[in-house]
Design an enzyme around this catalytic site. Structure first.
Site, PDB file in Angstrom:
ATOM      1  N   ASP A 397      10.767  -0.687   3.554  1.00  0.00           N
ATOM      2  CA  ASP A 397      11.845  -0.133   2.706  1.00  0.00           C
ATOM      3  C   ASP A 397      12.544   1.059   3.371  1.00  0.00           C
ATOM      4  O   ASP A 397      13.762   1.208   3.250  1.00  0.00           O
ATOM      5  CB  ASP A 397      11.275   0.351   1.361  1.00  0.00           C
TER       6      ASP A 397
HETATM    7  P1  NDP Z   1       6.753  -0.699   2.519  1.00  0.00           P
HETATM    8  O1  NDP Z   1       5.827  -0.852   1.383  1.00  0.00           O
HETATM    9  O2  NDP Z   1       8.193  -0.842   2.276  1.00  0.00           O
HETATM   10  O3  NDP Z   1       6.374  -1.764   3.663  1.00  0.00           O
HETATM   11  C1  NDP Z   1       5.114  -1.832   4.194  1.00  0.00           C
HETATM   12  C2  NDP Z   1       5.136  -2.894   5.277  1.00  0.00           C
HETATM   13  O4  NDP Z   1       3.892  -2.877   5.947  1.00  0.00           O
HETATM   14  C3  NDP Z   1       5.350  -4.292   4.769  1.00  0.00           C
HETATM   15  O5  NDP Z   1       6.453  -4.832   5.426  1.00  0.00           O
HETATM   16  C4  NDP Z   1       4.060  -5.046   5.118  1.00  0.00           C
HETATM   17  O6  NDP Z   1       4.431  -6.331   5.544  1.00  0.00           O
HETATM   18  C5  NDP Z   1       3.513  -4.204   6.259  1.00  0.00           C
HETATM   19  N1  NDP Z   1       2.053  -4.206   6.350  1.00  0.00           N
HETATM   20  C6  NDP Z   1       1.148  -4.078   5.361  1.00  0.00           C
HETATM   21  N2  NDP Z   1      -0.092  -4.121   5.858  1.00  0.00           N
HETATM   22  C7  NDP Z   1       0.026  -4.257   7.190  1.00  0.00           C
HETATM   23  C8  NDP Z   1      -0.912  -4.363   8.252  1.00  0.00           C
HETATM   24  N3  NDP Z   1      -2.237  -4.329   8.054  1.00  0.00           N
HETATM   25  N4  NDP Z   1      -0.428  -4.488   9.512  1.00  0.00           N
HETATM   26  C9  NDP Z   1       0.902  -4.551   9.740  1.00  0.00           C
HETATM   27  N5  NDP Z   1       1.827  -4.445   8.771  1.00  0.00           N
HETATM   28  C10 NDP Z   1       1.391  -4.312   7.508  1.00  0.00           C
HETATM   29  O7  NDP Z   1       6.403   0.685   3.222  1.00  0.00           O
HETATM   30  P2  NDP Z   1       7.335   1.907   3.654  1.00  0.00           P
HETATM   31  O8  NDP Z   1       6.372   2.922   4.161  1.00  0.00           O
HETATM   32  O9  NDP Z   1       8.451   1.456   4.513  1.00  0.00           O
HETATM   33  O10 NDP Z   1       8.015   2.395   2.322  1.00  0.00           O
HETATM   34  C11 NDP Z   1       7.292   3.004   1.295  1.00  0.00           C
HETATM   35  C12 NDP Z   1       7.682   2.392  -0.035  1.00  0.00           C
HETATM   36  O11 NDP Z   1       6.703   2.773  -0.970  1.00  0.00           O
HETATM   37  C13 NDP Z   1       9.004   2.892  -0.545  1.00  0.00           C
HETATM   38  O12 NDP Z   1       9.629   1.887  -1.305  1.00  0.00           O
HETATM   39  C14 NDP Z   1       8.608   4.055  -1.454  1.00  0.00           C
HETATM   40  O13 NDP Z   1       9.581   4.328  -2.437  1.00  0.00           O
HETATM   41  C15 NDP Z   1       7.320   3.514  -2.035  1.00  0.00           C
HETATM   42  N6  NDP Z   1       6.357   4.497  -2.412  1.00  0.00           N
HETATM   43  C16 NDP Z   1       6.261   5.674  -1.727  1.00  0.00           C
HETATM   44  C17 NDP Z   1       5.345   6.601  -2.067  1.00  0.00           C
HETATM   45  C18 NDP Z   1       5.303   7.919  -1.341  1.00  0.00           C
HETATM   46  O14 NDP Z   1       5.155   8.960  -1.968  1.00  0.00           O
HETATM   47  N7  NDP Z   1       5.390   7.886  -0.044  1.00  0.00           N
HETATM   48  C19 NDP Z   1       4.357   6.327  -3.140  1.00  0.00           C
HETATM   49  C20 NDP Z   1       4.499   5.014  -3.773  1.00  0.00           C
HETATM   50  C21 NDP Z   1       5.479   4.161  -3.407  1.00  0.00           C
HETATM   51  P3  NDP Z   1       3.374  -7.538   5.622  1.00  0.00           P
HETATM   52  O15 NDP Z   1       2.766  -7.657   4.282  1.00  0.00           O
HETATM   53  O16 NDP Z   1       4.198  -8.714   6.029  1.00  0.00           O
HETATM   54  O17 NDP Z   1       2.385  -7.168   6.683  1.00  0.00           O
END
Ligand code: NDP
Length: 470
Positions: A397
Site C-alpha cells: 500500500d
Molecule cells: P501491506 O500490508 O500493504 O503489504 C504487505 C505486503 O507484504 C503484501 O504485498 C504481502 O504480499 C507481502 N508479504 C507478506 N508476508 C510476506 C513474506 N513473508 N515475504 C514477502 N512478502 C510478504 O504493507 P505496507 O507496509 O506497504 O502498508 C501498511 C498498510 O497497513 C497500510 O495500508 C497501513 O495503512 C496499514 N496499517 C498500518 C499500520 C501502522 O501503524 N503502520 C497499522 C495497521 C495497518 P504477499 O501476501 O503476496 O506476500
C-alpha cells in the site's frame, strides 16, 4: 527513626506530593526520549521507573484500603501481562497495544462504578461530573479496543461491518449515556441499574458499534484515538479521586494519543472524521485486480543481484512483509555487502509501513542498521529519480501509485513513496495478493518493475549468496 515515625514520614502529604512530582518529571523525560528509536528503550525504562514511584506513593496513602486485594490484582496482572508481553511477536504488537489500552479504559470504568456505589449514586457534582465522564469514555475505550484487537487478530473480519442507520444509532447511544449521566449527577439517590444500563452498557454498545464499521487499514488510527480516550478517562478519574498522578499520567497519554492520531491521519491524507465514518479497507487477503489477468514480469535472485551490483544508488523500501518474514537481519547483511562495493544504500521509511507507527524503525534498529540510513518519506521522495534500483521488501500500500493517480481509489490522497520514479523497481512478495487496504497495485504491472516471488527472508538470502559470488 522509630517505626511509627518513619511510617508517618512516608505517609506525610508533602512526601507523597514530592514523590508524585518526581514521577511526573520522569514521565516527561521518558516521553522526550521516546522521540527517536536511538533513545526509546531508555525512555521506556525512565517512564516505567516514574510509574513505579507513582504507584508506590499512592499505596503509601492511609486511605488506600485492602492491601491483600491489591496484591492479588497485581499478581494476576503480572502473571498474565509479563509472559504475554515477552512472547508477543513484533507483527502482533498492534493487537497487544489495543488489548492493553482496553484494559486501562475498563479499569477506569470500574473505578467510576465503585465511586457510584460508594456514594450510593448521590455524589457531589464536582465528583459526579468527572466520574461519569470517565465511566462513559472508559467503557467506550474498553469495548472499542477489544473490537480493534479482534479485527487485527483476525477473530473478526477486517472488512468494515456496518448496520443500516449506523451513525443515527451511535448518536442515539451517546445521547442515552449523556442523559443518564445528567440524571445521575443532578438527582439524589440513583438506582444502580441506571448507571449499569445508561452508562456502562450504552458505552459498551457505542464502543462496539463505533469500531466495527472501520476497516482494518484504518485500525492504527483507531487504536491511537482509543488510547487518547483512555488517557482522558484516566485523567477524569484522577480528578474525581483527587489523585494528581492519575491526572498527569492521563493527560500525557490523552495528549500524545491525540497528536499521534492527527499525525497518522495526515500520513494517510484522510480527515479523522472520514476515518471514523468507516467503510474503508479490507482484510488484505483477496487476490489483486478485478479478475482481469494482467502480465507481470517475474525475476530471479541472480538477476536481482546483478542489477544491485551494477547500481550506484539503491533504496530499500521495507513494509509489513519484511516484518512477517523477519528478514531485517538478512537485509542488513545485503546492505553491508553492497556498501562494501561502493554502492550508496538508503532505507525509505513510510510513516504507516508495517502495522504500527515506527514498526520499520524498530525492526531495522534491532538489526543494527545505522539510524542515519533511515530516511523519512518527505526526506527521500525527491531522491527517487536519481535512484537506480528501488528494492521493495514486503511493502504494498505504501508504494501504491493509485493513491497518487487514481481519483476514485479508496486510498487516493494517501502520501506514498514514489518508487516508480526510480530507474527500476524490484518487488519482493509471495503472491499477487493485496496489501492491508485490499486493493490492486498498478506498480506491479509497471514495465520498470520485476517481481521476485517468495518469502522475503528466503529471497534476500538467495540474493546475498549471488552478490557474494559476483
Ligand atoms: P501491506 O500490508 O500493504 O503489504 C504487505 C505486503 O507484504 C503484501 O504485498 C504481502 O504480499 C507481502 N508479504 C507478506 N508476508 C510476506 C513474506 N513473508 N515475504 C514477502 N512478502 C510478504 O504493507 P505496507 O507496509 O506497504 O502498508 C501498511 C498498510 O497497513 C497500510 O495500508 C497501513 O495503512 C496499514 N496499517 C498500518 C499500520 C501502522 O501503524 N503502520 C497499522 C495497521 C495497518 P504477499 O501476501 O503476496 O506476500
Amino acid at each position: 527513626m522509630s517505626l511509627p515515625l518513619a511510617t508517618s514520614f512516608f505517609q506525610d502529604t508533602d512526601f507523597i506530593r514530592s514523590a508524585y512530582i518526581l514521577a511526573f518529571i520522569l514521565f516527561i523525560v521518558g516521553l522526550q526520549n521516546l522521540r527517536t528509536p536511538v533513545t526509546a528503550r531508555k525512555g521506556n525504562v525512565i517512564a516505567a521507573v516514574g510509574m513505579a514511584i507513582a504507584v508506590g506513593a499512592t499505596l503509601l496513602q492511609p486511605q488506600v484500603g485492602n492491601y491483600g486485594l491489591i496484591a492479588l490484582g497485581v499478581a494476576i496482572g503480572t502473571a498474565i501481562g509479563v509472559p504475554a508481553a515477552r512472547s508477543v511477536k513484533m507483527t502482533a504488537m498492534p493487537q497487544m497495544v489495543a488489548l492493553f489500552n482496553g484494559v486501562g479504559g475498563g479499569a477506569v470504568a470500574l473505578i467510576a462504578w465503585s465511586e457510584f456505589r460508594k456514594y450510593g449514586g448521590d455524589y457531589p457534582l464536582d465528583i459526579a461530573i468527572p466520574s461519569l465522564f470517565s465511566a462513559i469514555v472508559g467503557s467506550v475505550s474498553f469495548w472499542g479496543s477489544n473490537i480493534a484487537f479482534a479485527k487485527l487478530q483476525e477473530i473478526l473480519p477486517g472488512r468494515p461491518i456496518q448496520l443500516p442507520g449506523q451513525l443515527f444509532i451511535n448518536f442515539g447511544l451517546l445521547a442515552i449515556a449523556i442523559v443518564s449521566a445528567i440524571i445521575i449527577a443532578t438527582n439524589g439517590t440513583n438506582p444502580q441499574w441506571l448507571f449499569v444500563l445508561g452508562i456502562l452498557v450504552a458505552g459498551a454498545l457505542l464502543g462496539n458499534l463505533f469500531v466495527l464499521p472501520i476497516g482494518g487499514a484504518d485500525m492504527p488510527v483507531v487504536i491511537s484515538l482509543l488510547n487518547a480516550f483512555t488517557g482522558l478517562s484516566a485523567a477524569a478519574a484522577g480528578i474525581a479521586l483527587g489523585n494528581s498522578a492519575l491526572i498527569v499520567a492521563g493527560i500525557l497519554v490523552g495528549s500524545s494519543g491525540t497528536i499521534l492520531t492527527r499525525l497518522m491521519a495526515q500520513a494517510m491524507n484522510r480527515s479523522i472524521a472520514n476515518i471514523f465514518k468507516g467503510g474503508f479497507g479490507g482484510g488484505g487477503t483477496a487476490p489483486a485486480g478485478d479478475g482481469e489477468e494482467r502480465p507481470v514480469r517475474s525475476t530471479s535472485p541472480d538477476d536481482v543481484a546483478i542489477q544491485l551490483v551494477y547500481a550506484e544508488r539503491v533504496v530499500i523500501v521495507p513494509g509489513y512483509g519484511m516484518a512477517v518474514a523477519q528478514a531485517q537481519h538478512t537485509v542488513r547483511e545485503l546492505t553491508k555487502l553492497l556498501e562494501a562495493k561502493g554502492i550508496e544504500v538508503e532505507f525509505a521509511i513510510h510513516p504507516v509501513a508495517g502495522r504500527m507507527p515506527g514498526h520499520m524503525n524498530v525492526l531495522l534498529a534491532e538489526a543494527d542498521v545505522p539510524y542515519e540510513q533511515l530516511k523519512e518519506m518527505d526526506e527521500i521522495n525527491g531522491d527517487f529519480p536519481r535512484t537506480d534500483v528501488s528494492l521493495v521488501i514486503g511493502a504494498n500500500d505504501v508504494v501504491n501509485p493509485a493513491a497518487r493517480d487514481v481519483t476514485d481509489s479508496p486510498i487516493y490522497g494517501m502520501p506514498i513513496l514514489n518508487v516508480d520514479e526510480s530507474g527500476s523497481i524490484i518487488v519482493l512478495k509471495r503472491s499477487m495478493n493485496t496489501g492491508f487496504a485490499g486493493i490492486d497495485n498498478p506498480l506491479f504491472y509497471n514495465e520498470k518493475t520485476a517481481l521476485l516471488f517468495g518469502d522475503a527472508k528466503d529471497s534476500i538470502s538467495k540474493v546475498v549468496k549471488e552478490v557474494e559470488a559476483l
